[in-house]
Scaffold this motif. Sequence first.
Motif, PDB file in Angstrom:
ATOM      1  N   HIS A  80      23.000 -17.095  20.605  1.00 23.39           N
ATOM      2  CA  HIS A  80      22.865 -15.762  21.126  1.00 23.39           C
ATOM      3  C   HIS A  80      24.176 -15.185  21.775  1.00 23.39           C
ATOM      4  O   HIS A  80      24.233 -15.347  22.881  1.00 23.39           O
ATOM      5  CB  HIS A  80      21.607 -15.667  22.032  1.00 23.39           C
ATOM      6  CG  HIS A  80      21.135 -14.204  22.092  1.00 23.39           C
ATOM      7  ND1 HIS A  80      21.854 -13.181  22.370  1.00 23.39           N
ATOM      8  CD2 HIS A  80      19.836 -13.892  21.723  1.00 23.39           C
ATOM      9  CE1 HIS A  80      20.859 -12.100  22.293  1.00 23.39           C
ATOM     10  NE2 HIS A  80      19.813 -12.604  21.953  1.00 23.39           N
ATOM     11  N   GLU A  81      25.161 -14.819  20.900  1.00 27.25           N
ATOM     12  CA  GLU A  81      26.519 -14.578  21.435  1.00 27.25           C
ATOM     13  C   GLU A  81      26.392 -13.417  22.801  1.00 27.25           C
ATOM     14  O   GLU A  81      27.145 -13.523  23.583  1.00 27.25           O
ATOM     15  CB  GLU A  81      27.278 -13.789  20.329  1.00 27.25           C
ATOM     16  CG  GLU A  81      27.590 -15.092  19.119  1.00 27.25           C
ATOM     17  CD  GLU A  81      28.166 -16.320  19.619  1.00 27.25           C
ATOM     18  OE1 GLU A  81      28.944 -16.361  20.819  1.00 27.25           O
ATOM     19  OE2 GLU A  81      28.456 -17.198  18.834  1.00 27.25           O
ATOM     20  N   GLY A  82      25.762 -12.617  22.554  1.00 24.24           N
ATOM     21  CA  GLY A  82      25.633 -11.463  23.395  1.00 24.24           C
ATOM     22  C   GLY A  82      25.209 -12.086  24.980  1.00 24.24           C
ATOM     23  O   GLY A  82      25.860 -11.971  25.915  1.00 24.24           O
ATOM     24  N   ILE A  83      24.362 -13.126  24.951  1.00 23.24           N
ATOM     25  CA  ILE A  83      23.765 -13.474  26.340  1.00 23.24           C
ATOM     26  C   ILE A  83      24.946 -14.616  26.607  1.00 23.24           C
ATOM     27  O   ILE A  83      25.094 -14.609  27.922  1.00 23.24           O
ATOM     28  CB  ILE A  83      22.632 -14.538  26.045  1.00 23.24           C
ATOM     29  CG1 ILE A  83      21.362 -13.410  26.026  1.00 23.24           C
ATOM     30  CG2 ILE A  83      22.358 -15.297  27.179  1.00 23.24           C
ATOM     31  CD1 ILE A  83      19.907 -13.972  25.722  1.00 23.24           C
ATOM     32  N   ARG A  85      28.003 -14.282  26.053  1.00 25.50           N
ATOM     33  CA  ARG A  85      29.354 -13.452  26.757  1.00 25.50           C
ATOM     34  C   ARG A  85      28.969 -12.885  27.953  1.00 25.50           C
ATOM     35  O   ARG A  85      29.683 -12.937  29.023  1.00 25.50           O
ATOM     36  CB  ARG A  85      29.688 -12.404  25.497  1.00 25.50           C
ATOM     37  CG  ARG A  85      30.765 -12.868  24.858  1.00 25.50           C
ATOM     38  CD  ARG A  85      31.237 -11.444  23.993  1.00 25.50           C
ATOM     39  NE  ARG A  85      30.389 -10.646  23.618  1.00 25.50           N
ATOM     40  CZ  ARG A  85      29.677 -10.642  22.392  1.00 25.50           C
ATOM     41  NH1 ARG A  85      30.119 -11.557  21.647  1.00 25.50           N
ATOM     42  NH2 ARG A  85      28.807  -9.728  22.125  1.00 25.50           N
ATOM     43  N   GLU A  86      27.733 -12.730  28.102  1.00 28.03           N
ATOM     44  CA  GLU A  86      27.152 -11.821  29.429  1.00 28.03           C
ATOM     45  C   GLU A  86      27.206 -12.762  30.647  1.00 28.03           C
ATOM     46  O   GLU A  86      27.631 -12.124  31.652  1.00 28.03           O
ATOM     47  CB  GLU A  86      25.917 -11.020  29.077  1.00 28.03           C
ATOM     48  CG  GLU A  86      25.270 -10.186  30.109  1.00 28.03           C
ATOM     49  CD  GLU A  86      24.323  -9.477  29.904  1.00 28.03           C
ATOM     50  OE1 GLU A  86      23.213  -9.263  30.851  1.00 28.03           O
ATOM     51  OE2 GLU A  86      23.701  -9.377  28.753  1.00 28.03           O
ATOM     52  N   LEU A  87      26.913 -13.883  30.341  1.00 33.36           N
ATOM     53  CA  LEU A  87      26.618 -14.798  31.372  1.00 33.36           C
ATOM     54  C   LEU A  87      28.037 -15.705  31.557  1.00 33.36           C
ATOM     55  O   LEU A  87      27.928 -16.326  32.505  1.00 33.36           O
ATOM     56  CB  LEU A  87      25.381 -15.531  31.283  1.00 33.36           C
ATOM     57  CG  LEU A  87      24.333 -14.722  31.170  1.00 33.36           C
ATOM     58  CD1 LEU A  87      22.893 -15.721  31.139  1.00 33.36           C
ATOM     59  CD2 LEU A  87      24.008 -14.133  32.473  1.00 33.36           C
ATOM     60  N   GLY A  88      28.885 -15.660  30.662  1.00 32.13           N
ATOM     61  CA  GLY A  88      30.228 -16.293  30.659  1.00 32.13           C
ATOM     62  C   GLY A  88      29.780 -17.826  30.869  1.00 32.13           C
ATOM     63  O   GLY A  88      30.475 -18.687  31.294  1.00 32.13           O
TER      64      GLY A  88
END
Length: 217
Positions: A80-83, A85-88
């Motif tokens: 889940h690339e969005g999560i 990226r968002e959480l680093g």
Amino acid sequence: MYFRNRTEAGEILSGHLQTYKSRPDVLVLGLPRGGVPVAYEVARGLNASLDVFMVRKLGVPGHEELGMGAIATGGVRILHEGIIRELGISQQTIDLVSHREQQELERRERLYRGDRPSPSIEGRIVIIVDDGLATGSTMKAAVQAVRQQNPGRLIIAVPTAPVETCEQLKQIADEVVCAITPEPFFAVGGSYADFNQTTDEEVRDLMERATRISSGV
């Protein structure tokens, strides 16, 4: 609350799938652990074969209920690339969690299936069942892994999920059946009065019962 428990959810979900009743080419795959009690009732209602299909959510360390992806039998990994990226979240963390969950996936596959061979999927109507979906990452991994075995038709069936997740999954499945789509959707467990965790013993018991029924014992 919409369902008393997973058994009732499976009975209701089965009612949405009666087109496939008593067809010898239908195979119902439950995603352990919570999807198996639902899938058992679906298979029973359709007079269809039942098996398990192993998928493991990749939980965010410290917030394991939040999925950053999933792995499935056959070496499939969905992220889940969005999560991420968002959480680093680092690649090292992803790989560590993936390795741990792969070991657990293999352990459970041995535990649930025992000596039984994996079912033949090629050319069959395959209905993948879980007890509900949130982001759908676990189901996406299952679909990708099943697709590699060339089913004739692939159906996703769940008792509860957000509208947007059901719509997204229509891009990768031949048919998506979501019995209810609560708005607003907070969590899968919010659709159940009893959402206690399904145990390994319950999964084994249901699989043994399904095997006895299919063999006429």
